[in-house]
Design a protein around this motif. Sequence first.
Motif, PDB file in Angstrom:
ATOM      1  N   LEU A 171      -7.579  -1.497   1.920  1.00 31.45           N
ATOM      2  CA  LEU A 171      -6.761  -0.302   2.150  1.00 31.45           C
ATOM      3  C   LEU A 171      -6.953   0.734   1.043  1.00 31.45           C
ATOM      4  CD1 LEU A 171      -3.417  -1.886   3.393  1.00 31.45           C
ATOM      5  CD2 LEU A 171      -4.993  -0.479   4.732  1.00 31.45           C
ATOM      6  N   SER A 172      -7.286   0.271  -0.154  1.00 31.90           N
ATOM      7  CA  SER A 172      -7.480   1.219  -1.257  1.00 31.90           C
ATOM      8  C   SER A 172      -8.725   2.072  -1.064  1.00 31.90           C
ATOM      9  CB  SER A 172      -7.565   0.469  -2.582  1.00 31.90           C
ATOM     10  OG  SER A 172      -8.740  -0.334  -2.632  1.00 31.90           O
TER      11      SER A 172
ATOM     12  N   HIS B  65       0.819  -1.215   0.000  1.00 33.70           N
ATOM     13  CA  HIS B  65       0.000   0.000   0.000  1.00 33.70           C
ATOM     14  C   HIS B  65       0.851   1.262   0.000  1.00 33.70           C
ATOM     15  CE1 HIS B  65      -3.554   2.396   0.610  1.00 33.70           C
ATOM     16  NE2 HIS B  65      -3.078   2.912   1.736  1.00 33.70           N
TER      17      HIS B  65
ATOM     18  N   GLN C  89      -6.735   3.367   9.227  1.00 34.78           N
ATOM     19  CA  GLN C  89      -6.884   2.303   8.229  1.00 34.78           C
ATOM     20  C   GLN C  89      -7.801   1.177   8.697  1.00 34.78           C
ATOM     21  OE1 GLN C  89      -2.676   1.516   7.878  1.00 34.78           O
ATOM     22  NE2 GLN C  89      -2.505   2.714   5.989  1.00 34.78           N
TER      23      GLN C  89
ATOM     24  N   LEU D  50      -5.514  -5.575   0.851  1.00 28.53           N
ATOM     25  CA  LEU D  50      -4.992  -4.486   0.011  1.00 28.53           C
ATOM     26  C   LEU D  50      -6.137  -3.743  -0.669  1.00 28.53           C
ATOM     27  CD1 LEU D  50      -2.519  -3.047  -1.136  1.00 28.53           C
ATOM     28  CD2 LEU D  50      -2.479  -4.759  -2.975  1.00 28.53           C
TER      29      LEU D  50
END
Length: 310
Positions: free
Chosen positions: A200-201, A114, A226, A197
């Motif tokens: 996290l985007s 990330h 996050q 992931l």
Amino acid sequence: MTAAAETVPGAAAPAAPPPVLGRVRRRTVAAFLAPAVIALLAVGIVPLIYAVWRSLYDFNLTRVARTRFVGLDNYATVLTDPTFWAAMRRTAFLFVTAVPVQIALGLLIALLLHRPGLGMAKALTRLALVLPMATTYAVVGLLAQVTMNQRYGVFNQMLGWVGLGPVNILGNPQNAFWAVVFWDVWQWTPFVALVLLAGLSTVPPEVEEAARLETRSHWTILRHVQLPFLIPSLVAVLILRTADTLKLFDMVFTMTRGGPGNATEFIAILIERTGNRQFNIGMASAQAIVLLVITIVLARLYVRLFYRET
């Protein structure tokens, strides 16, 4: 104020679609949905109904002529069977040892990927992460047999390089269990990493950037910025990995066939043995339905735990 009152004076009311057009739309929607509905019925609903029906019978393939209705007797036998609960305990221990490691390693990989500025390395790493999870369970089991063979396996050859003797991995009950844990972690950590992931985007870049200006603590950013965005991804991972662990069969069957002894006889292996090797289809169906209920209850508990539903 009603819709009629809100209409602009002098404006014509929107015309309703002709009945023929409405029927065409409904038929089009039905045509697009039909393949999915048929597939769901064929591979999901119908087999489930058949399993529930068979679980109510004393149905053994060695004496089909003596099949008889027993009601809930098979379920009573399953719920009081120490062999069933021993297999469930082994499966639960596999889950609590493998899945937390997968989540920890997957989160670490996701956080590393990330980071900004990785460019092509990020795309190549994502591609590499797909390979283990794209490998079928049976192939992973065969790979484990080859690499962990006591005589010619790569693992024991590497031990020989440092002066250690060969280790009987798949033939030793304790070692065989941890071998299953290792290969399960190897195969499914990339899946967890890719899901996290993606989670996290969804974090707004401006929020992350502001947090990095406020503190240099990665733990603080993860916990307060996050992690709230990762909750849906974590719930999805837990539900999917719980279901996958409870039905884990192919890899273990090709690696150890549930042995040595019953060290790796997880619940799916037990159901297969009851149905395919003991030919007791009624009992195997009852075991499978109980396993399905346990999976649904656990999935519901995850949702309540993470979303604090009342």
